[in-house]
Every structure is written in structure tokens, then in C-alpha cells.
Scaffold this active site. Sequence first.
Site, short mmCIF file in Angstrom:
data_model
loop_
_atom_site.label_atom_id
_atom_site.label_comp_id
_atom_site.label_asym_id
_atom_site.label_seq_id
_atom_site.Cartn_x
_atom_site.Cartn_y
_atom_site.Cartn_z
N LYS A 102 0.87 -1.18 0.00
CA LYS A 102 0.00 0.00 0.00
C LYS A 102 0.90 1.22 0.00
CE LYS A 102 -3.86 2.18 2.40
NZ LYS A 102 -3.83 3.16 1.34
N PHE A 104 -1.95 -1.46 -10.31
CA PHE A 104 -2.43 -2.64 -9.58
C PHE A 104 -3.71 -3.25 -10.12
CE2 PHE A 104 -3.74 1.05 -6.89
CZ PHE A 104 -5.11 0.94 -7.06
#
Lengths: 245, 561
Positions: free
Chosen positions: B250, B340
Site C-alpha cells: 500500500k 495494480f
Amino acid sequence: MRLVLSDAKVLKSIVDTLSNLIDEAKLVVSPEGISLRAMDPGHVALADLNMSKVAFEEYHVESNLELGIDFDRLNTILKRAGSSDKIELSLSEDASALIITIRNSAMRRFDLPLIDVSEEELRIPQLDFLAEVEVDPKILSEGIKDAEIVSDHVTLKCDSENLYISASGDLGNVEVKVSKERALNFEVSEPCKSMFSIEYLKDMLKAVDAASTIRLHLGTDIPMRLDFLAEGVKLDFLLAPRIEG
Amino acid sequence: MLYKDLAELYKRLEKTTLKTLKTRLVAEFLREVDKPDILEIVPYLILGKVFPDWDERELGVGEKLLIRAVSMATGIEGSWIENSVKDTGDLGESVALALQKRRQKSFFGQPLTIKRVYTTFVKIAETQGAGSQDRKLKYLANIFMDATPEEGKYLARTILGQMRTGVAEGLLRDAIAQAFSVKVELVERAYMLTTDFGYVAKVAKFEGNEGLSKVEIQVGKPIKPMLAQMATNVRDALVEMGGEAEFEIKYDGARVQVHKDGDRIIIYSRRLENVTKSIPEVVERIKKHLKPEKVIVEGELVAIGEGGRPRPFQYVLRRFRRKYNIKEMIEKIPLELNLFDILYVDGENMIDTIFIERRKRLESVVNQGDGVKLAENIITKSPEEAEAFYRKALAMGHEGLMAKRLDATYEPGNRGKKWLKIKPTMENLDLVIIGAEWGEGRRAHVLSSFLLGAYDPEKGDFVPVGKVGSGFTDEDLIEFTKMLKPLIREEKGKEVKIEPKVVIEIAYQEIQKSPKYESGYALRFPRYVALREDKSPEDADTIERVAQLYELQERMKAGKG
């Protein structure tokens, strides 16, 4: 079409004034002359221009044409011309642009693309004016500048003897009196008075450079009409009044 | 269709707090709109906006220009209008008063139509360059010239983005369904795929359920991003995911959605604002490194500092905000794009494909290099391996991990449990400033304490959860005072009510149950962390989120965490 003006002064001044009030307008070109009618976006001022072919050095127009003009662009181009430069107006071959040629020591050519102007039919309202006064344009423009010191609006008043330009505000009062002897023409059927926005008046009075004389039509709480007159040129403005608050 | 009718709708919406009634009013109004070109613009006007958030255009009209325009149209002095705001507390009301006292007459007044208002707004938004302020002024004066006081009030509020009718996206969605007797789920689906209420309303009216169910992703129109919930730790996340999951870093950056159609690239921020122009170097790299002709991908844009370590996300936001001298910023704040997800590729909708397949597809379309990368990830069943990866991410200076279910489809706009985020501390909250207090003594002229609101999507309103006064520097307070002053709605003694516009990030020690606020919760020791310009008030944390965090905290306290 091919139009030649011996000097740029009048056209420069007219376009400069119009570009303050209107964004775009349709210029009507006929064998007799050119004309235009347009209103400012706020619908407070209406301009009505007529330039007869006698105002031009050369005037060749075979049929009626309507040219959509972006006045800001046109003004930018004309600003490049000196007052005494010769100006020629013609149309590009595909009729998509107005060609402006400025002649002095060099020959400079500018293409102004024509635009689509939305149709807006403007009928001049019928107005019952009570006074008609013709003066040197300077008198009016100086009077408005005086009034501006104290307010953003000005009262124009006529009685049988004088034209009054007055304003009052928190900063004080201003009154300019023009006696009928100073006027070139002075006809008042009834005393009358109306109030107007100085911002608009100032924009209109930029045209004084083009005019030799100015004619003022006035009533009570109705629009005023300002006619700028020069040889072969008539530029009229209608200005909606303000209401006393 | 006349603008008067729309003004009437705004007025009725303001008069009721009942959601069902508001929905019905909006639905009835939408049903009356028969022209498709009007139906396309009306939903946004009802929300109090002119353009969707993702549209690059904005009016660029502030209070000063608006006041000048109204003054020009009415002949009432600007200072009078400004003074009147002190009494009315709302520029909209003051504009209405000025129009009532109108002193400038005009020729040929014409009633305002919705079309004319919208066309004028478009002209204003598209006016640029030298003299643009003057032109905007004239366009504005033109519509105010023909506006009734009531119309003027709502025109002003629309222009300033201060419509307060309590109509939020959810309500509009329900109203569209009601107006055209179509299924709410289909309206929702179409909206999530296109983020375009105008388009959705048009399809709902003219093509019904069938048309709505056929609405597809359109390259160029943003898709509402899928969101994640918070997990307590890596192990819990793995259990929640069914024993096996993808974990990816993240990044502490700004999430972006990239649309590529040949040479045309659009990059949307998390708020779905078009940020393409601010990051030209990223645009160029995308052209080179994304193979398909047409594709939509998502990633995290990260600012890179010394030694390749990530810098806080605020640096990316500085890039987004920059309009001039962009070249200089490209060198000062280099960016890296970590991709992603993939939502669409060459005519193929990918969102109904499961995550693991999407990731494979993504890997096949990206040429890594030059600051375009795939988000670093592992797929594992082992909690130990996941935890090691988590520690590595933190050591590298990243925020934590995302955990994703391998078999999850992409659910636009949904914050579910198929994606979880894992971060070391109790998550900070992004809250909206809804009130403030003037300081004392040395701070008498600055706002120094701020009432914080969490979003209530049901009501489209904000409920207080605490007051924050610490964490601000003196400079911060001066900045906030400047920013908030124009947003003051009401003043009572030292206390002021603030238009909910500004989102700030708040850290706190814990969430307490409290009868003090109607939300039932209060933050203990809240502290200001950062201004969140990347978030709109509707993106702020919800009251439901606060409740969730409370539950989470209690579980952790009980040792279950």
C-alpha cells in the site's frame, strides 16, 4: 467586395467603442454601405451603426453580404493601424475570413476568420423623447468624467434653458450646466430627466474621437439616444435608464 | 424548459428535510424534462453543480466577480451587496435582495431557460486568456439581468458551489429510478460504470431497464473506484480472504485511474478529477509503456525522494495542483506509477473478471520501466510470509499492505471486505470542518478551534464527532482562517458555522461513546495532521466508518485483535 478608407481614424474609434460593449455582431454589407445592429450582453445598451459608401474612398460591393465579426479580434487588429494609415477591407476567396490590409510604409495583411453569430432580431423601441440637444462631444464626455468623481450613475436633465449633468453620492455633489447658447441645436418640448449608468456612458463616449458632433435625445425615465455624427457615418446608441433608488 | 421551474424545485427541496419527499420532488421534476439535451444537464444542476467532477471545466467565478456582475445587472452598488451578506449570512439571499431592488432597466428582457443558463455557464468556463474576467462578467450580468430574485439566489449558489438542498448522489440515483420506473440497482450500476448522471438519466428515460443493463464502460469516462475496508492485522486479513490472498504494497501516494485511447490519455484522481495536464511526463510514459490501444488501468502515483524512498502523498497533490511551471515540478517532485488493476482492455470489460485473472492480464499489458511499474505483490497462504512482506513494506517507507481476494470481481464504488487495508496504527480520520471558534488574546483574529463532522450519506449531511484545536501551527491557523472565512454561514459570539467544504486528516487516541454529539461518538485527544485537498466533503469518512472503527478498537482492547 473591396472597401478602402483613406484613413483608419474613424473605423478604429468606432470598433474600439463597439468592442467595449459587444462581443460579436453581424456586419451587413450592401451596395449602399455597411450597417450593424447589436446589443451588449446585459441588454442595457443597443448600438446601431450606418456607414454610407460616401465615407469610403473606394467602395465596390456587388451583392448583400452578412459577416459575423468577433469585435475583440477586429479591435486587436485595428489597434495595429495608425490613425492616418490607409485601410482596405476585402473577403478571402472562400469567404471564410475578412482580410484587413493596412498600408503605410509597408503593406500589412491580417486575416480575421468570420464567425457564426446567433440570430437576434433587434427592433428599436419606439420612444417619445422630449428633448433633443446637439453639442460638441467634448462637453458631454467631460461632464460625465466630472460626475464620475462622486458616483457610478448620472442624471441628465433638460429645461427650456439648460442641459444639466449631475450626480450625487457620499462623496459630494457635482453639477455641470450647459446653457442653450453653447449647444449647436437645442429643442426642448417639456422639462425632462433620466438617470444612467456612468460605466455604460463612458464606454459609449469612447466614440467621440470619430464624431464631429453628438446629438442627445432625452425623456423622463426612458432610454436615451446618443447619435454620433461624422461625414457619411451615423452611430446611434440607445441606453436603458436606471431607476431612482 | 424554464429556469424558474428549477428554482421552484430548489426552493421546495430546501423546505423539507424528508428524504422520501425530496426524492419524489426530484423524480417528478426529471419526469417533466422531455428534451434529451436538457435531461443530460439537469441532474448536475440539481446537485448544485454545473459539470461532473471529472469534467476539466470549471466556472472560475469567485464572490467578487459575482458581486460585480450582479451590481452591473441591477445598478445596486457592490458594497451594498457585500454589507447585506452580513445580515443575510448568504450571498444567494443578498443577490435576491439586490435583484428585488433592481435599478438598471434593460431592453428585451426574456425569461431564463435552463438551456440559456447552462450555455452561459459553458461560455464562462471556456473563456480564457487576456480580458477573460471582463467577458465572464458580461456573460454573468446577462443572465442576472433577466433573473427574478428567486432565480438569482439559486444562480448565485450554483456559481459558488453552495447549493444546500440536501440532494446527494444516492438521492439522485433513487429519484432517477423513480422518475422513469427503472430498477435502482441498474441506475446504480450504470452510474458506477460511467460516473455520469446526465447520461444515466437519458438512458433510463429513453431506453429503460434494458438500456441501463447494457451500459458499458466508456474509455474517457471515469469508473467509481472500488474501495477497501480496514483490517486489524495481516493474519485476520488472510482469514477473511479465505486462507489465500494477494498482498500488495500500500503505497503512500495518490490513487489514479488511467484511461488510454490511442494517443489520448486522461488521468483521473481518486476524486475523479481530471489531473492529466499537471503530470505530462506520466502521460508520455503511459503512452510508451501501456501496450494496448484502448485500456483503463488503476495505480498509485508516488512521489520519489532521495534514494528512491517514497515521500508523503502530499507531494503528489502538490503536483496535481500545479498549473504553471510544470517543467520545474517534474524535476523537483519525480513521480512513479505503480499499477495494480485493469478494468478494460481493447473492447473487453474486465471488471467482472476475478482479481487474479485481472492481475495476470495487467502484467501482460505493461512494459515495466521508466517509472511505470507493477505494484509489488505476493500471493500466499502463509501468515508468516505475509507478515514478513508487511514488515518489508513498512521498512521501505510505505504505508502498509493491501489484501485482495483472488476470486473477487471489481465492484465499482463499493467499500467491501474483498479488499482490506492493513496499516500499523488506528487509522486517521478524514473529517469535514463544519464549525469553528474565534481564538482568544493573541489568537483573537484567527479561528483556532474547529468542529469536525463525519459524512452521513443517508442525509447528505455532516454530523459532529469532535472539536480539534491542537496540531496546528500559527501559520496553519492563519491559512485556515483565510480559507474558511468565505465559508462562514452564521456567527454567534465566538462561534461560527462553516459551509462543509474543507476536509482535514485527524489523528486521535481513541473513539469514545458520547452523548455530547448526536452521532453518539466523540474523538479523544484529536490532533490535526494534514489538509486533505484531494478529498471532497462527500469523500470524508462516514459516521458508519467511525462506528466501525469504534467496534474495531473495542475488539482490539478485548485482546481479540
